[in-house]
Design a protein around this motif. Structure first.
Motif, mmCIF file in Angstrom:
data_model
loop_
_atom_site.group_PDB
_atom_site.id
_atom_site.type_symbol
_atom_site.label_atom_id
_atom_site.label_comp_id
_atom_site.label_asym_id
_atom_site.label_seq_id
_atom_site.Cartn_x
_atom_site.Cartn_y
_atom_site.Cartn_z
ATOM 1 N N SER A 183 0.831 -1.207 0.000
ATOM 2 C CA SER A 183 0.000 0.000 0.000
ATOM 3 C C SER A 183 0.865 1.256 0.000
ATOM 4 C CB SER A 183 -0.916 -0.007 1.220
ATOM 5 O OG SER A 183 -1.682 1.154 1.284
ATOM 6 N N ASN A 239 0.876 4.027 -2.908
ATOM 7 C CA ASN A 239 0.578 5.417 -2.568
ATOM 8 C C ASN A 239 1.730 6.349 -2.929
ATOM 9 O OD1 ASN A 239 -2.038 5.057 -1.631
ATOM 10 N ND2 ASN A 239 -1.339 4.545 0.427
ATOM 11 N N HIS A 295 -4.055 7.150 5.916
ATOM 12 C CA HIS A 295 -3.559 5.800 6.197
ATOM 13 C C HIS A 295 -3.034 5.724 7.639
ATOM 14 C CE1 HIS A 295 -1.936 1.918 4.782
ATOM 15 N NE2 HIS A 295 -0.967 2.163 5.645
#
Length: 121
Positions: free
Chosen positions: A10, A14, A33
């Motif tokens: 992730s 990102n 996040h």
């Protein structure tokens, strides 16, 4: 998150996506996040049920009020305090310089986390 990626995957995705956001929107997603992870790790069951899913789905944004005049962004030097009042209630004292991602219309809702030391800890 919504894609079921690991934290490492992730973060990599990102980072790549954020390169295209010259307006700084990539930072909003990183803050979101982090907010979701903090709530997941330290929040009450009610907070987790209310905020984590919308945060990881990208419907809610997250911020963290961290920076202080005397300590910058150093967590170990925070002066803001949270004093236990009763039950799950705390009274905050202190000041923050700014909150990145505080005021914008990119999400349905923005979850603001204030980082402070708990009196007695």
């Amino acid at each position: 998150g919504g894609l079921g990626l690991s934290l490492t995957a992730s973060t990599a995705v990102n980072s790549i996506i954020s390169c295209g956001f010259t307006s700084g929107l990539g930072g909003f997603y990183a803050l979101t996040h982090c907010a979701a992870n903090l709530i997941k790790a330290h929040g009450t069951t009610e907070q987790k049920d209310t905020y984590v899913r919308p945060l990881v789905e990208g419907r809610f944004g997250g911020t963290m009020a961290l920076s202080e005049a005397q300590s910058g962004s150093s967590l170990s030097n925070l002066k803001a305090k949270a004093r236990h009042v009763s039950g799950d209630e705390y009274r905050l004292s202190g000041s923050k310089m700014w909150t990145s991602g505080f005021d914008h219309d990119c999400f349905e809702n923005i979850v603001h986390l204030v980082l402070a030391k708990i009196d007695g800890d």
